[in-house]
Design a protein around this motif. Structure first.
Motif, short mmCIF file in Angstrom:
data_model
loop_
_atom_site.label_atom_id
_atom_site.label_comp_id
_atom_site.label_asym_id
_atom_site.label_seq_id
_atom_site.Cartn_x
_atom_site.Cartn_y
_atom_site.Cartn_z
N ALA A 183 0.71 -1.14 0.08
CA ALA A 183 -0.05 -0.19 0.10
C ALA A 183 0.86 1.29 -0.11
N GLU A 184 2.05 1.26 0.68
CA GLU A 184 2.95 2.37 0.65
C GLU A 184 3.47 2.80 -0.83
N GLN A 185 3.85 1.57 -1.27
CA GLN A 185 4.46 1.76 -2.79
C GLN A 185 2.95 2.22 -3.69
N ASP A 186 1.83 1.74 -3.50
CA ASP A 186 0.92 2.34 -4.31
C ASP A 186 0.52 3.59 -4.21
N ALA A 187 0.83 4.11 -3.11
CA ALA A 187 0.24 5.58 -2.81
C ALA A 187 1.63 6.43 -3.26
N ASP A 188 2.54 6.08 -3.82
CA ASP A 188 3.75 6.87 -4.42
C ASP A 188 4.02 6.24 -5.74
N PRO A 189 3.44 6.18 -6.74
CA PRO A 189 3.68 5.40 -8.04
C PRO A 189 4.82 5.84 -8.78
N GLU A 190 5.09 7.25 -8.52
CA GLU A 190 6.29 7.77 -9.60
C GLU A 190 7.57 7.37 -8.87
N ASN A 191 7.39 7.12 -7.64
CA ASN A 191 8.94 6.97 -6.86
C ASN A 191 9.00 5.41 -6.48
N LYS A 192 7.95 4.68 -6.00
CA LYS A 192 8.20 3.40 -5.40
C LYS A 192 7.43 2.24 -5.99
N LEU A 193 6.92 2.43 -7.12
CA LEU A 193 6.43 1.33 -7.76
C LEU A 193 7.37 0.95 -8.99
N PRO A 194 7.25 -0.51 -9.02
CA PRO A 194 8.18 -0.88 -10.31
C PRO A 194 7.70 -0.26 -11.51
N ARG A 195 8.72 -0.07 -12.31
CA ARG A 195 8.70 0.72 -13.49
C ARG A 195 9.51 -0.17 -14.80
N ILE A 196 8.54 -0.26 -15.57
CA ILE A 196 9.60 -0.66 -17.22
C ILE A 196 9.36 0.56 -18.11
N THR A 197 10.70 1.23 -18.32
CA THR A 197 10.90 2.23 -19.23
C THR A 197 11.47 1.43 -20.54
N PHE A 198 10.87 1.95 -21.74
CA PHE A 198 11.35 1.51 -23.07
C PHE A 198 11.48 2.66 -23.91
N THR A 199 12.52 2.39 -24.62
CA THR A 199 12.71 3.28 -26.00
C THR A 199 13.26 2.14 -27.18
N VAL A 200 12.35 2.34 -28.27
CA VAL A 200 12.51 1.20 -29.10
C VAL A 200 12.75 2.19 -30.76
N GLU A 201 13.62 1.77 -31.43
CA GLU A 201 13.86 2.51 -32.56
C GLU A 201 13.87 1.56 -33.69
#
Length: 522
Positions: free
Chosen positions: A84-102
């Motif tokens: 719940a703590e992670q869900d409350a701060d999605p931009e800093n604590k949630l898992p994230r997949i960042t992708f750049t495709v060319e």
């Protein structure tokens, strides 16, 4: 760390899971988060995995290969449950997949799909792909189209109560062909795990898993599954099972004979039992597909035989289809390499020679020389069988030279030693020698047709090898044990001197009623 195309896609295993229906995902533009810059280099496929921080994993791909003819799997990631703590701060604590495709210049636009491992997502995607369905019908959790500059540049935050695998796939929806990906960077931010797939591989319901394993094992016992072995037809597999049954019956026969045999001759029975028992287990291994390597001949490989890549040839199941499966590769011509049979030869060859040594009473130096040559012969042909390059013929030649080191003493030295032990032993050794000479002379040419040139059909190859092993082991054992003499000494010549030999021959003549002493009395 650089890995090959197949091992990379199989072991990318930094897989991110997202929750089922109860979870939600956030897709946002990457205006405030700048992903790593793509490295644009043309050339063969390349995959590099690094860990910039303890909480992030960077996967860099150049010219990734396509599987399934219409999609490129860029990576897979495992995301454990979030708090719940992670869900409350999605931009800093949630898992994230960042992708750049060319994509490559001048090619069709691409679309990026993200799937989780629910049945209506990733498995459904491959089912739809095989049926040539449109992109609109794909059950993706997130769809990210190209920007105007030809880049796919975004990220996704993931939250949920359950661990899930997530898959990043690029598809060319316009031409329905393999997307022309030039380079891609995937960054996995995993503050709640070490980035491995451990969280997605647990068994929350052990009883259910056990039930599924039992059901799977029961289905595997069906006749269709038992006779389904890569590289062999059902007839060839049935012949292997028949060989297993024959060696098993021979082993039981030798066991019963040995239990009732005279203690002075019992070693012959146990030694022969060891030979057929080893053969029995090796044939069982081959019949079940575990003692066989499979070769495939494809057009992309220049028509040469190569060891089969199971990851590409196995389609998987309906519930869990294999994303690396290639139908054209799986349908390519196959040929078996009987790996377990070479192990059989390596183990039983010295035991068969030992029986000949104990029958003939040959010297210890001859025994050591023949054992060495027999072992080297088997190792050479073993190595040549698993080598697909032309150099395998060099191993065959060396094996042939070492085989001469076994056959020549068998004809020129052992018969003399056997003659010193009397006519019955000499006659017995002569029959055993003839049998081993026939099979020993045929083995190298069978290797040429089967393991060397792959010229014989696989079913005929099975029949040839089964026939040779049956003659050299089971039939050999029956011939030996029906007239087994007292074993000779273990180390040196045991034939005795000339006087002892003359007394033995006279005793045999008297027993046959043909000696001079018997004639003098009449």
């Amino acid at each position: 760390m650089r890995v090959s195309v197949l091992s990379a896609l199989f072991c990318l295993g930094l897989v991110a899971g997202a929750p089922p229906a109860s979870s939600r995902s956030l897709l946002q533009a990457s205006s405030d988060t700048v992903p790593p810059q793509s490295i644009v280099i043309t050339g063969p496929p390349s995959y590099t995995t690094t860990h910039p921080t303890t909480d992030s994993t960077l996967l860099q791909l150049k010219n990734p290969s396509c599987f399934g003819k219409a999609a490129a799997l860029l990576g897979s990631f495992c995301v454990p449950p979030t708090t719940a703590e992670q869900d409350a701060d999605p931009e800093n604590k949630l898992p994230r997949i960042t992708f750049t495709v060319e994509r490559k210049p001048g090619t069709s636009p691409m679309t990026l799909f993200l799937f989780d491992d629910e049945k209506n997502s990733w498995p459904s995607f491959w089912e739809m792909s095989m049926r040539n369905r449109s992109c609109e019908e794909m059950a993706a959790k997130v769809v990210v189209p190209e920007k105007e500059d030809g880049l796919i540049d975004s990220y996704m935050n993931i939250m949920g109560k359950f661990p899930h695998n997530w898959y990043v796939v690029v598809v060319d929806c316009q031409s329905a062909t393999c997307p022309e990906v030039l380079a891609a960077n995937l960054t996995f931010f995993h503050p709640n795990s070490d980035g491995s797939a451990d969280a997605c591989s647990g068994l929350p319901l052990p009883a259910l898993a056990l039930k599924e394993a039992l059901v799977e094992g029961w289905h595997a016992l069906s006749v269709d599954n038992i006779l389904d072995v890569a590289g062999l037809s059902p007839f060839g597999v049935a012949v292997l099972y028949a060989a297993f049954a024959g060696m098993l019956l021979a082993s039981l026969l030798f066991l019963l004979w040995g239990a009732r045999a005279d203690p002075s001759r019992r070693f012959f029975f146990w030694n022969t039992l060891f030979v057929t028992s080893i053969s029995c287990m090796c044939y069982l291994a081959m019949a079940t597909g575990n003692g066989i390597l499979v070769l495939r001949r494809t057009e992309s490989g220049g028509g040469a035989w190569r060891l089969s890549e199971d990851l590409v040839a196995n389609p998987g199941s309906k519930e869990h289809p294999n994303p690396l499966y290639d139908a054209a590769y799986a349908s390519a011509k196959t040929y078996p390499v009987f790996l377990a049979r070479h192990v059989l030869q390596l183990a039983t060859g010295p035991l068969l020679l030992l029986s000949l040594f104990l029958v003939s009473g040959v010297s210890g130096s001859t025994r050591a020389f023949m054992l060495f040559c027999g072992t080297m012969m088997t190792l050479c042909w073993f190595a040549g069988a698993v080598i697909t390059a032309p150099s395998r013929w060099g191993f065959w030649v060396f094996g042939l030279v070492f085989s001469a080191g076994v056959l020549i003493p068998m004809v020129g030295v052992l018969p003399t030693a056997a003659a010193r032990r009397g006519r019955p032993v000499r006659r017995l050794y002569g029959r055993l020698m003839c049998l081993q000479l026939v099979t020993g002379a045929l083995y190298p040419w069978a290797w040429v047709l089967i393991d060397g040139a792959h010229a014989l059909p696989s079913d005929l190859a099975v029949i040839v090898y089964v026939a040779l092993d049956t003659l050299s082991q089971a039939v050999f054992g029956i011939m030996l044990l029906t007239h087994a003499p007292t074993p000779a000494g273990w180390s040196d010549d045991s034939g005795g001197d000339a006087q002892a030999l003359e007394r033995l021959n006279r005793a045999e003549d008297v027993a046959l009623g043909a000696g001079p002493a018997a004639g003098a009395k009449t």
